[in-house]
Design an enzyme around this catalytic site. Structure first.
Site, PDB file in Angstrom:
ATOM      1  N   HIS A  58       0.079   5.908 -34.658  1.00 36.09           N
ATOM      2  CA  HIS A  58       1.253   5.087 -34.549  1.00 36.09           C
ATOM      3  C   HIS A  58       2.488   5.241 -35.455  1.00 36.09           C
ATOM      4  O   HIS A  58       3.398   4.670 -35.306  1.00 36.09           O
ATOM      5  CB  HIS A  58       0.938   3.695 -34.365  1.00 36.09           C
ATOM      6  CG  HIS A  58       1.558   2.595 -33.329  1.00 36.09           C
ATOM      7  ND1 HIS A  58       2.459   3.223 -32.218  1.00 36.09           N
ATOM      8  CD2 HIS A  58       1.687   1.355 -33.309  1.00 36.09           C
ATOM      9  CE1 HIS A  58       2.865   2.272 -31.513  1.00 36.09           C
ATOM     10  NE2 HIS A  58       2.444   1.107 -32.233  1.00 36.09           N
ATOM     11  N   TYR A 103       6.658  -4.174 -39.641  1.00 40.41           N
ATOM     12  CA  TYR A 103       5.564  -3.924 -38.478  1.00 40.41           C
ATOM     13  C   TYR A 103       6.252  -3.390 -37.206  1.00 40.41           C
ATOM     14  O   TYR A 103       7.173  -3.823 -36.770  1.00 40.41           O
ATOM     15  CB  TYR A 103       4.630  -5.112 -38.476  1.00 40.41           C
ATOM     16  CG  TYR A 103       3.751  -5.221 -39.349  1.00 40.41           C
ATOM     17  CD1 TYR A 103       2.557  -4.563 -39.581  1.00 40.41           C
ATOM     18  CD2 TYR A 103       3.851  -6.175 -40.545  1.00 40.41           C
ATOM     19  CE1 TYR A 103       1.777  -4.783 -40.778  1.00 40.41           C
ATOM     20  CE2 TYR A 103       3.455  -6.383 -41.659  1.00 40.41           C
ATOM     21  CZ  TYR A 103       2.106  -5.423 -41.714  1.00 40.41           C
ATOM     22  OH  TYR A 103       1.212  -5.714 -42.927  1.00 40.41           O
ATOM     23  N   ASN A 105       6.225  -3.934 -34.022  1.00 44.94           N
ATOM     24  CA  ASN A 105       6.626  -4.686 -32.791  1.00 44.94           C
ATOM     25  C   ASN A 105       8.003  -5.492 -33.388  1.00 44.94           C
ATOM     26  O   ASN A 105       8.604  -6.264 -32.327  1.00 44.94           O
ATOM     27  CB  ASN A 105       5.664  -5.767 -32.535  1.00 44.94           C
ATOM     28  CG  ASN A 105       4.718  -5.217 -31.877  1.00 44.94           C
ATOM     29  OD1 ASN A 105       4.582  -3.733 -31.539  1.00 44.94           O
ATOM     30  ND2 ASN A 105       3.507  -5.783 -31.367  1.00 44.94           N
ATOM     31  N   ASN A 151       6.515  -0.993 -27.782  1.00 45.49           N
ATOM     32  CA  ASN A 151       7.118  -2.233 -28.367  1.00 45.49           C
ATOM     33  C   ASN A 151       8.194  -2.195 -29.491  1.00 45.49           C
ATOM     34  O   ASN A 151       8.886  -2.987 -29.656  1.00 45.49           O
ATOM     35  CB  ASN A 151       5.995  -2.998 -28.677  1.00 45.49           C
ATOM     36  CG  ASN A 151       4.888  -3.505 -27.727  1.00 45.49           C
ATOM     37  OD1 ASN A 151       5.558  -3.876 -26.511  1.00 45.49           O
ATOM     38  ND2 ASN A 151       3.571  -3.598 -27.758  1.00 45.49           N
TER      39      ASN A 151
END
Length: 235
Positions: A58, A103, A105, A151
């Site tokens: 990610h 982060y 999102n 996201n």
């Protein structure tokens, strides 16, 4: 520990740009005395902050920005608009690099204010991020698109007031094996073979970003995606 500097106020930020870059940061890039000067680019890599996320699938967006910053000698130790931030000149063009620390999102909470701060049109913004729809190590450069369920992209588009017409460098990480939870897959680190492919892809990404700066998005995406198409067939 990195010597981190905080820049929040407009006055302070502009003072840090220096003479070379300052002349391009005006209230309008489309008009005025500097119409012929190169417009700045903002490259944003998506990922999660913190040591436990380093090296995970990610976080390849962060890795892409780190690789480009290293290749151009750009320091990434300033914190600006909730992002680790760096700036430099590449091919005589101002380039701003950012890794949002919000982060994944909430990436738009950093990306949106950064583009607004420098008064950049979205045509001069590029996001680099992980993509499970591409094989590991395969890249795609695109002028626009949707969020594809990502996201981080959803947040960025939201903070761009629903506008998704910004460039993106999609970095293939492969798809989860079998019935593996995609969330668990994203937060896994690469095995040795996948890591080797990703390191090679990051080097290719650095080259395409350089080509983008010098030749433009249309020519760069046409040339680069054709090369990556054949790479895709060989994996």
């Amino acid at each position: 520990m990195l010597n981190v500097q905080l820049t929040c106020k407009v006055g302070t930020g502009l003072e840090m740009l220096g003479r070379a870059a300052r002349r391009w940061i005006s209230t309008s890039f489309a008009e005025g005395p500097f119409v012929d000067a190169p417009r700045p680019w903002l490259f944003v890599g998506l990922g999660n902050p913190g040591q436990k996320f380093q090296g995970t699938r990610h976080n390849v967006g962060f890795e892409m920005i780190d690789a480009f910053a290293k290749s151009e000698g750009i320091s990434m130790v300033t914190v600006h608009c909730k992002a680790l931030f760096g700036k430099g000149l590449v091919e005589n063009t101002p380039v701003f690099l950012a890794k949002p620390q919000t982060y994944m999102n909430l990436s738009g909470e950093s990306s949106g204010p950064l583009a607004a701060y420098y008064k950049l049109p979205l045509s001069r913004v590029l996001l680099a991020f992980d993509d499970m729809d591409l094989p590991c190590g395969v890249l795609r450069l695109q002028p626009k698109g949707g969020h594809g369920g990502h996201n981080g992209l959803k947040s960025v588009i939201y903070h761009f007031r629903g506008n998704s017409e910004f460039a993106r460098l999609r970095i293939g990480i492969g798809s989860p094996p079998g019935q593996m939870d995609p969330k668990a897959f994203l937060l896994q680190k690469f095995n040795a073979t996948a890591r080797e492919r990703m390191d090679a892809a990051l080097k290719e990404g650095v080259e395409v970003l350089r080509h983008l700066i010098s030749k433009g998005l249309a020519e760069s995406s046409r040339r680069f995606n054709n090369e990556q198409k054949y790479k895709h067939c060989n994996l």
